[in-house]
Design an enzyme around this catalytic site. Structure first.
Site, mmCIF file in Angstrom:
data_model
loop_
_atom_site.group_PDB
_atom_site.id
_atom_site.type_symbol
_atom_site.label_atom_id
_atom_site.label_comp_id
_atom_site.label_asym_id
_atom_site.label_seq_id
_atom_site.Cartn_x
_atom_site.Cartn_y
_atom_site.Cartn_z
ATOM 1 N N ALA B 12 0.826 -1.201 0.000
ATOM 2 C CA ALA B 12 0.000 0.000 0.000
ATOM 3 C C ALA B 12 0.863 1.254 0.000
ATOM 4 O O ALA B 12 2.051 1.206 0.320
ATOM 5 C CB ALA B 12 -0.916 -0.010 1.227
ATOM 6 N N CYS B 13 0.231 2.369 -0.339
ATOM 7 C CA CYS B 13 0.873 3.684 -0.304
ATOM 8 C C CYS B 13 1.473 3.908 1.085
ATOM 9 O O CYS B 13 0.814 3.609 2.067
ATOM 10 C CB CYS B 13 -0.178 4.738 -0.603
ATOM 11 N N PRO B 14 2.668 4.410 1.275
ATOM 12 C CA PRO B 14 3.582 4.948 0.248
ATOM 13 C C PRO B 14 4.658 3.959 -0.205
ATOM 14 O O PRO B 14 5.648 4.377 -0.785
ATOM 15 C CB PRO B 14 4.252 6.089 1.018
ATOM 16 N N MET B 15 4.487 2.675 0.071
ATOM 17 C CA MET B 15 5.576 1.725 -0.183
ATOM 18 C C MET B 15 6.027 1.623 -1.636
ATOM 19 O O MET B 15 7.224 1.514 -1.886
ATOM 20 C CB MET B 15 5.205 0.335 0.360
ATOM 21 N N ASP B 39 -1.278 -1.210 -6.097
ATOM 22 C CA ASP B 39 -1.953 -0.093 -5.445
ATOM 23 C C ASP B 39 -2.624 0.781 -6.506
ATOM 24 O O ASP B 39 -1.987 1.181 -7.466
ATOM 25 C CB ASP B 39 -0.935 0.725 -4.643
#
Lengths: 159, 74
Positions: B12-15, B39
């Protein structure tokens, strides 16, 4: 390469949802190659507290504050739908399901990416928080340091 | 022709952009990174990130719910 872009974020609140938002933006900005400063003041300082009690000498009022404020990133409540602590548990469950990083991991990632964590010393005094009670490896400063960074940054947020 | 492959599927964000940044930091200018994500915001996120960081987006496409990007380091 030209000078690095800068981002600063003030975390004023001790709400789990707001702290997560602040750390997601900080990590995103770091991935953008920005130099990132996260400045913790007032209730936001609680995010930096160690989760175990640390024995330090304190006055009566300061002791009261310490007991009533959340001890660390794992203890923060939600700004909405907290439901006496059930809300945060639900959010953590949902985040895990969606493979989103939890707050402690976001903090870890931010430090790995070189985000500068700065605790506001004036509000530490007001709330009776001592350096020994906050996590290691952070900076301590005041408004002038923040403004020095913010004046050079294009992204400045107050959360 | 890909110099590094980054699998950010399921993250998921920010990965996705954090992983992309880490990977591209290890490359030389002109080398190629391939990145896969799931994502839903990453189609826009990656394009914005590439623009701001002076890399070059060679290709961006969706394939069965997987977003695939090829980025050349600037």
């Amino acid at each position: 390469m030209s000078q690095k872009e800068k981002t600063t974020i003030i975390l004023f609140s001790a709400d789990l949802d707001k702290a997560i938002a602040a750390f997601i933006i900080a990590n995103g900005a770091a991935a953008y190659g920005h130099e990132v400063t996260l400045f913790f003041t007032f209730w936001g300082l609680n995010t930096l507290r160690k989760d175990q009690p640390v024995s330090v000498r304190k006055g009566f009022l300061e002791n009261m504050f310490s007991k009533m404020m959340p001890r660390g990133a794992n203890k923060l409540g939600l700004s909405k739908m907290n439901f006496a602590g059930i809300g945060p548990r639900l959010i953590k469950h949902v985040m895990k399901k969606h493979n989103a990083l939890g707050l402690p991991q976001l903090i870890e990632l931010a430090r790995e990416q070189g985000v500068k964590l700065v605790a506001c010393t004036m509000t530490m005094d007001l709330l009776g928080l001592k350096k020994e009670e906050l996590i290691d490896g952070i900076d301590y400063a005041g408004v002038a340091t923040y403004l020095g960074d913010a004046a050079e940054a294009k992204v400045n947020l107050f959360i | 022709m890909t110099d590094i492959f980054v699998d950010a599927k399921g993250l998921a964000c920010p990965m996705p952009i954090v992983r992309a940044k880490k990977a591209i930091d290890s490359l030389q200018s002109g080398q190629i990174m391939e990145l896969h994500t799931t994502d839903k915001g990453s189609m826009n996120d990656l394009q914005a990130w590439v623009r701001q960081t002076n890399h070059e987006l060679i290709e961006a496409k969706e394939d069965n719910g997987v977003f695939k990007f090829i980025v050349k380091k600037g």
